[in-house]
Design a protein around this motif. Structure first.
Motif, short mmCIF file in Angstrom:
data_model
loop_
_atom_site.label_atom_id
_atom_site.label_comp_id
_atom_site.label_asym_id
_atom_site.label_seq_id
_atom_site.Cartn_x
_atom_site.Cartn_y
_atom_site.Cartn_z
N LYS C 218 0.48 -1.13 -0.28
CA LYS C 218 -0.07 0.09 0.13
C LYS C 218 0.91 1.62 -0.31
CE LYS C 218 -4.67 1.44 1.74
NZ LYS C 218 -5.66 0.76 3.13
N PRO C 219 2.05 1.80 0.63
CA PRO C 219 2.58 2.85 0.35
C PRO C 219 3.50 2.85 -0.31
CG PRO C 219 3.16 1.98 2.89
CD PRO C 219 2.15 0.47 1.93
N MET C 220 3.53 2.01 -1.44
CA MET C 220 4.13 2.14 -2.27
C MET C 220 3.16 2.58 -3.88
SD MET C 220 7.17 -1.00 -1.92
CE MET C 220 6.38 -1.25 -0.72
N GLY C 221 1.50 2.77 -3.59
CA GLY C 221 0.78 3.04 -4.30
C GLY C 221 0.26 1.30 -4.65
N ILE C 222 0.53 0.35 -4.58
CA ILE C 222 0.56 -0.69 -5.31
C ILE C 222 -0.73 -1.56 -4.88
CG2 ILE C 222 0.84 -3.16 -5.97
CD1 ILE C 222 3.69 -2.09 -5.58
N ASP C 223 -1.45 -1.34 -4.84
CA ASP C 223 -3.10 -2.07 -4.35
C ASP C 223 -3.14 -3.35 -4.61
OD1 ASP C 223 -6.03 -2.02 -2.72
OD2 ASP C 223 -6.98 -1.52 -4.80
N LEU C 224 -3.56 -4.58 -3.10
CA LEU C 224 -2.92 -5.77 -4.16
C LEU C 224 -4.65 -6.55 -2.70
CD1 LEU C 224 -2.21 -8.09 -5.11
CD2 LEU C 224 -0.85 -8.44 -2.58
N HIS C 370 -6.86 -7.23 -10.96
CA HIS C 370 -7.56 -6.13 -10.08
C HIS C 370 -6.83 -5.27 -9.71
CE1 HIS C 370 -9.86 -9.77 -8.64
NE2 HIS C 370 -11.01 -9.05 -8.53
N LEU C 371 -5.44 -5.07 -9.89
CA LEU C 371 -4.33 -4.54 -9.36
C LEU C 371 -4.98 -3.44 -10.38
CD1 LEU C 371 -1.93 -5.15 -7.37
CD2 LEU C 371 -0.78 -5.13 -9.22
N ILE C 372 -5.00 -2.14 -9.09
CA ILE C 372 -4.66 -0.45 -10.06
C ILE C 372 -3.74 0.09 -9.57
CG2 ILE C 372 -6.00 1.62 -9.87
CD1 ILE C 372 -8.87 -0.86 -9.51
#
Lengths: 375, 375, 375, 375
Positions: C218-224, C370-372
């Motif tokens: 999350k802190p890296m802007g990767i949404d899993l 799913h990943l945005i």
């Protein structure tokens, strides 16, 4: 008397488990009585070395013969007990290495090598370079060692449970928290055992209560001179094993267990049932371990524990029937060799109970060699 | 945002517990967020010395003053927390004894005695005979020591729980297994905390996550230079206590706990979060303990453990509000003095939150003395 | 950057261990980073069912195919991992029995049987008499069941350790208590991982941090979008096993482990990381266990525990490389099938890293479904 | 005979500890012999209720009188034992509440209230509203209850250790792992005890071996009809206590311990020494707990355990000297009241040993009321 069994086994350690297993396999109706939990004493504490050759040194007599025969039984037992109980007892046959720090030991090892080779048992001298080549983390301070390819190791607690649980699967009844208070002895025969809760009728009784065997028999006037010898151990953990063979040195051995656990043992303190780990015993082992395997410094400390081994006056176990009481058998006093001797002890006692003549001469292990029936 | 609190406290160790307790007592609506269990890190591992004088030596500055004030709060706290939570945290005020093995230490101790006596803190030199008269089991090898009557000790895990459970009894909400991922920072103020499960709205946030405080803040561009220092300890048991005061020596201290437990600590390894007990660390402590208290050889080994203490660059904790973000407070970096400083830290932070002016000058502990907000 | 690795694996559970093992075996320089201890979360808690058919029912799509292939790998893996690590992970292939208490279930089972038989997977209907003949202790209240000979079970904690320790033996480096704070992402590629202690340089990173995978990214802007689902279990002990196959019923399964241990699971509570066992969850399981296996009343209570499984929106794991960041791979979201899918996951990820084209179509498991990437 | 003591105490539970403490305080040379560890049996397992009134109901005879007197001793004991041993045994005097679910119980309670009020013991009836006002989490299903302000509770394991460790601090010698095999009985007097390791000479022997007392004496032809009654318990945890008083219902009691622990007990199974927790016993308790305190569903499960209580034929303990053997005293058979009766038992036995005439008539507790010396 509510129930009747062919055989009541007193003691739920590795010896009791092995006997229960052999008897259940052969169709006997067996009850195994354990005052605490299965494998809660020395069978739990043992490092599990199968040191037939390393432990016995130049003493290549009847006990040596027994040990070598028992050691040979482990490979087959591995599959057998796993099939029945699901338990893998961690048999490893990567040999044992006994190393010398002092010149006297070098000479002593040579004698052992000669004696054992004469008995046809493989063992070879390795110089420092050869030892280090085999086990690179061992201290360069050593003067060489002897390598015994046949001496392996197992997980002692799991072997003990594998025996008992396999016995249960084959019909043996296991009763934990069941203390035997006395035996029913009538007309020269054993007729049953008295527990804290009931009297159990049976045809044979096997005493395999380790260091507690003598205590159990004393009130009945039967003197079995087994005495306790405390042993303390500790373990460390690494991800990558530090050694692959078991390594033995003066006053310290190291047994590499699955998953990178390393068991280091063992102190010896005679005539105590106190299972506490002493600071002093532990400090001594820690010092020795550092000398033998300097790299142990980087390992993770796991824990320390102790067990109470059963020793006899002449160092030989008691295996066989009591002279005066028919049906009363003994299988105890295995000292540091209980795990190693458990498979053959199970078979020997089952043979005796079935009335089979053994190919092994048991006279050296006779319970009557010391036993005095007071009256 | 589902719920709103006056204050969210991040970290369920002794510091977080103390702050939660003070705030709950004063009527704040508090939530305490802990990523693991309460007191599961250094508050669990600490030996619990209240070494205001023994730890700080000649450094009789603001931290010394703080430590002495905090130490004075324990007696009253004992009854207070026990009444609310039922937990007795084992406060003992039998003093501390720091002994010298080397002549240099004797001189060094004299300086400490002078500095502390000037501050009005009782401390006295004792020669070898006087030390042995007080603690007969200490090694005769020592050259004397200094006795600090005011430095006592507590059970660190129980103090931590007593704070947290008292806070809960007074209405604070405790959430374990709740990891804070980030803070909600808007228009120069803290507005809430984001956990793995939800966002919690609050007016103030207190960071008291020990050695993990900096890690928590980093993704938000807030740099709090707290680093970890591992400490390893072990304990032994006797029925009759070996010593009555806490005894301190070079690289080793011994804290006598209730019921004959003796805690021996502690190693120091910087910049690691690895909580494993190393064989080497333990072996070193064992050696030192034997030298200081030879009679420990007869004790029963209990266990070994480790904890991760939070240290700062100048050895001073961070206590106070962050300069740039309103409502964001810090209470961390207490290093070896977290237990000792917990009572006063709870009061100071509660005062700051209530807007009370403190009688203590907190400038030395300012979180902005090092803090650089990255942009 | 002090050290360079081919691959950094984040997460020391069964998935991370399997990947580390496959990569180490193929000669990669691997580091496995685990924030707590190896297998300390759901890999420790899992009951170890290999329920390829029982878990997936009529959903005979890509996940079913993957599960069946993975299941087939266990037999060979048993010997392989035991040879390297010494650990036997308790593979048992005595089949699985899913029983019906309600008429609706009978119909539902018939559909599953049809669907799976069409896929060539053996499964058969058994009426009550046949079920009882196979497992005599099961309640006579049941209306029959389906028997799946191919679905076995393993010891989940031991499988996890066997993978990791085998990896270590083959050269992988394992670092426990090492929390990954962020990834080094530059010019469209992953370049390393930042831990609390240092930055580690590497060519590839595999995220297999279970329910914590999303938090990490999350802190890296990767949404899993992986979310936690708590599961509670308990175990009982008997000397003689109560059942031989794994038995499955509505809301409750029972897995017979070696030595007479019986594991009963599992509750499901979504969106919590709280690992505490709730009284309520346990009471529910106890009730269901009594209904399914009345004889469990006589067993010995052992203990209860919980774990946090990683679930995804569509129930499919994430397996593959991230679209935007080269070298960033995912292997998480296995929900209740992590143990079952671990062998094939290790191979698939190792194949991807080596650039091999897989025979399995991974599009259903794509992390980009799913990943945005937020910007 | 190596050593001589004034008194040898056999059994290291709460009773043995209390006697050792009283004797050591009065200057006797005492040895306490325990076959396992201190407080390892029922003293460890007890919930620690001081239920003088709640346990004895309408039986307001000699045992009631003894219980009330013993209960009154706890307040003073708290400070006394803490000063010596450092151990706070968690004395709580917030009363006990016994609630009725059935109309019959309401009538029964009224009888108890009458009987006890006649004895001058405070106890009052509370209707449902009053009960709920006092303990808001109790089920609204109850029909009311009786509130006993004087019945408190303690931590049983800690009380036991506090006694023994205080005794040690005052000079008593404690030997754990020391099994007594028999007594030395000569010329109508006890002369010593025989342990597995040595014979200890002493003037008096006190038997306080709980449910094992009879077993110990049997081989010497002394028949002490004490039998075992197993009790199973479990505990849950909350941050904020669910109840403040101890709550008692049909077949289930709940004792709130420090820090939010709640102990729920206890089953009763007669004539077994098997300490295993049965699934069935636990399931029954779980069911009852849910009915009495619905909010327990939200609590965290902690653990379950069992203990073996010593019961006698008429429910009265054995307190006093044996008629036939001078110097042989008994203090056992306290059943569910061992913790409660421990203070007065310690004083009574110490008085008897010192030859003081007791103000309490001990005839109802005479060991000769059942005892038959065989010969």
């Amino acid at each position: 008397m509510k129930s009747h069994y062919d055989v009541a086994i007193i003691g739920g350690g590795v010896i009791g488990g092995s006997i229960a297993y052999q008897l259940a396999k052969r169709g006997s109706k067996v009850v195994l009585l354990e005052k605490d939990r299965l494998a809660s004493q020395s069978s739990q504490a043992a490092a599990g070395m199968l040191g037939a050759q390393v432990e016995l040194g130049t003493e290549v007599g009847p006990l040596f013969e027994l040990a070598v025969k028992s050691r040979a039984m482990f490979r087959e037992l591995t599959g057998e007990l796993k099939d029945i109980s699901g338990i893998d007892f961690g048999f490893v046959d990567k040999g044992m290495l006994k190393v010398a720090f002092e010149p006297e030991q070098v000479a002593e090892f040579q004698e052992i090598i000669d004696a054992q080779q004469k008995m046809g048992q493989p063992v070879e001298w390795m110089n420092t370079t050869e030892v280090i080549a085999r086990e690179p983390e061992i201290s360069g301070e050593i003067l060489g060692g002897m390598y015994i390819p046949g001496d392996g190791q197992v997980s002692a607690p799991e072997l003990s449970l594998a025996f008992a649980k396999s016995a249960a699967a084959l019909g043996a009844e296991i009763r934990e928290h069941t203390e035997v208070l006395s035996l029913v002895l009538e007309q020269g025969s054993v007729k049953g055992v008295v527990t804290a809760e009931e009297t159990i009728s049976c045809d044979k009784v096997v005493i395999c209560a380790g260091a507690w065997s003598g205590i159990l028999l004393k009130p009945m006037g039967i003197d079995l001179p087994v005495y306790p010898v405390k042993g303390e151990c500790f373990s460390v953990l690494t991800h990558k094993p530090l050694i692959t063979s078991t390594v033995f040195s003066h006053g310290c051995y190291m047994v590499p267990k699955r998953g990178g656990r390393l068991v280091v043992g063992a102190t010896m303190k005679e005539h105590t049932y106190d299972r506490k780990v002493s600071f002093d015993g532990l400090a001594t082992l820690v010092e020795r371990a550092k000398r033998l395997l300097p790299q142990i410094r980087e390992a993770e400390w796991e824990k320390a524990w102790a067990g109470i081994r059963p020793q006899t006056g002449d160092g030989m176990p008691y295996l066989g029937e009591h002279g005066d009481w028919k049906g009363l058998l003994f299988a105890t006093g295995h000292f540091r060799n209980g795990i190693l001797l458990s498979p053959i002890t199970g078979c020997l006692i089952a043979d005796l109970i079935e009335g089979k003549t053994s190919e092994i001469n048991l006279s050296s292990f006779s319970p009557t060699r010391h036993l005095i029936v007071k009256q």
